[in-house]
Design a protein around this motif. Structure first.
Motif, mmCIF file in Angstrom:
data_model
loop_
_atom_site.group_PDB
_atom_site.id
_atom_site.type_symbol
_atom_site.label_atom_id
_atom_site.label_comp_id
_atom_site.label_asym_id
_atom_site.label_seq_id
_atom_site.Cartn_x
_atom_site.Cartn_y
_atom_site.Cartn_z
ATOM 1 N N MET A 1 0.847 -1.171 0.000
ATOM 2 C CA MET A 1 0.000 0.000 0.000
ATOM 3 C C MET A 1 0.894 1.236 0.000
ATOM 4 O O MET A 1 1.823 1.333 0.781
ATOM 5 N N THR A 2 0.578 2.165 -0.872
ATOM 6 C CA THR A 2 1.377 3.384 -0.976
ATOM 7 C C THR A 2 0.866 4.447 -0.010
ATOM 8 O O THR A 2 -0.189 4.296 0.617
ATOM 9 N N PHE A 3 1.617 5.528 0.084
ATOM 10 C CA PHE A 3 1.264 6.642 0.948
ATOM 11 C C PHE A 3 -0.117 7.198 0.581
ATOM 12 O O PHE A 3 -0.988 7.340 1.435
ATOM 13 N N ALA A 4 -0.331 7.468 -0.698
ATOM 14 C CA ALA A 4 -1.608 8.043 -1.149
ATOM 15 C C ALA A 4 -2.759 7.061 -0.965
ATOM 16 O O ALA A 4 -3.860 7.462 -0.534
ATOM 17 N N GLN A 5 -2.538 5.792 -1.253
ATOM 18 C CA GLN A 5 -3.592 4.788 -1.070
ATOM 19 C C GLN A 5 -3.992 4.680 0.390
ATOM 20 O O GLN A 5 -5.172 4.526 0.716
ATOM 21 N N SER A 6 -3.019 4.764 1.270
ATOM 22 C CA SER A 6 -3.294 4.686 2.699
ATOM 23 C C SER A 6 -4.192 5.840 3.158
ATOM 24 O O SER A 6 -5.180 5.624 3.862
ATOM 25 N N ILE A 7 -3.855 7.038 2.745
ATOM 26 C CA ILE A 7 -4.645 8.208 3.144
ATOM 27 C C ILE A 7 -6.053 8.117 2.578
ATOM 28 O O ILE A 7 -7.038 8.389 3.283
ATOM 29 N N GLN A 8 -6.172 7.695 1.317
ATOM 30 C CA GLN A 8 -7.495 7.536 0.709
ATOM 31 C C GLN A 8 -8.316 6.497 1.454
ATOM 32 O O GLN A 8 -9.502 6.706 1.719
ATOM 33 N N THR A 9 -7.698 5.381 1.798
ATOM 34 C CA THR A 9 -8.408 4.319 2.499
ATOM 35 C C THR A 9 -8.887 4.778 3.867
ATOM 36 O O THR A 9 -10.030 4.527 4.257
ATOM 37 N N VAL A 10 -8.014 5.461 4.599
ATOM 38 C CA VAL A 10 -8.390 5.917 5.941
ATOM 39 C C VAL A 10 -9.536 6.919 5.868
ATOM 40 O O VAL A 10 -10.498 6.823 6.642
ATOM 41 N N PHE A 11 -9.491 7.857 4.937
ATOM 42 C CA PHE A 11 -10.576 8.833 4.849
ATOM 43 C C PHE A 11 -11.854 8.225 4.262
ATOM 44 O O PHE A 11 -12.951 8.682 4.574
ATOM 45 N N ARG A 12 -11.721 7.190 3.431
ATOM 46 C CA ARG A 12 -12.907 6.512 2.911
ATOM 47 C C ARG A 12 -13.600 5.743 4.041
ATOM 48 O O ARG A 12 -14.811 5.650 4.090
ATOM 49 N N LYS A 13 -12.814 5.205 4.956
ATOM 50 C CA LYS A 13 -13.352 4.447 6.095
ATOM 51 C C LYS A 13 -13.246 5.284 7.371
ATOM 52 O O LYS A 13 -12.958 4.765 8.437
ATOM 53 N N TYR A 14 -13.494 6.584 7.262
ATOM 54 C CA TYR A 14 -13.195 7.507 8.350
ATOM 55 C C TYR A 14 -13.899 7.199 9.660
ATOM 56 O O TYR A 14 -13.395 7.521 10.722
ATOM 57 N N ALA A 15 -15.058 6.572 9.633
ATOM 58 C CA ALA A 15 -15.764 6.259 10.875
ATOM 59 C C ALA A 15 -16.096 4.776 10.955
ATOM 60 O O ALA A 15 -17.028 4.383 11.633
ATOM 61 N N GLU A 16 -15.310 3.952 10.282
ATOM 62 C CA GLU A 16 -15.544 2.510 10.303
ATOM 63 C C GLU A 16 -14.608 1.881 11.328
ATOM 64 O O GLU A 16 -13.394 1.836 11.138
ATOM 65 N N PHE A 17 -15.186 1.414 12.409
ATOM 66 C CA PHE A 17 -14.398 0.845 13.491
ATOM 67 C C PHE A 17 -14.357 -0.680 13.425
ATOM 68 O O PHE A 17 -13.791 -1.313 14.295
ATOM 69 N N THR A 18 -14.972 -1.267 12.412
ATOM 70 C CA THR A 18 -14.927 -2.707 12.228
ATOM 71 C C THR A 18 -13.943 -3.018 11.114
ATOM 72 O O THR A 18 -13.584 -2.143 10.330
ATOM 73 N N GLY A 19 -13.511 -4.250 11.053
ATOM 74 C CA GLY A 19 -12.563 -4.631 10.017
ATOM 75 C C GLY A 19 -11.139 -4.500 10.517
ATOM 76 O O GLY A 19 -10.883 -4.464 11.718
#
Length: 137
Positions: A1-19
């Protein structure tokens, strides 16, 4: 996972506490938040009358914006490492608690730990009977 992919993933799942969140996803986001705070703090203005803490104010706003995503990715990372979300409370113990939490966050992913199911989904496919089958008691 790249730097940009990581940031996108975290903000896409910004309030997802499962997984789960992989180590690269978590640590790239930590780097992003650290660099963001450092860059914004650089905007403090020094004048002959004193310091205008514009950068500190911007950094505070940035911290408020990324608080929930940071909390969510940390909980997902702890789950991925085989720890519960309650291990986040180690942070309340000065110095030693921070070290324990960092060690937990650095643990490798554990594939043998069950992921919390999504609401409305069965916890295990074997727990629900197959369509058309009957159960005997």
């Amino acid at each position: 996972m790249t730097f940009a992919q990581s940031i996108q993933t975290v903000f896409r799942k910004y309030a997802e506490f499962t997984g789960r969140a992989s180590r690269p996803e978590f640590w790239w986001f930590v780097l992003f938040s650290t660099l963001g705070h450092a860059a914004l703090n650089a905007f403090n203005l020094f004048t002959p009358q004193g310091t205008l803490y514009l950068g500190a104010s911007l950094s505070g706003v940035f911290g408020i914006i990324i608080f929930i995503p940071s909390l969510a990715v940390t909980v997902r990372r702890l789950r991925d490492a085989g720890h519960g979300w309650a291990d986040l409370f180690w942070i309340l113990l000065p110095i030693v608690g921070l070290i324990i939490l960092i060690v937990h966050l650095c643990d490798p992913s554990r594939s043998d730990v069950a992921v919390t199911p999504q609401p409305g989904m069965p916890a295990d496919a074997s727990a629900s009977p197959a369509p058309g089958s009957t159960t005997t008691g």
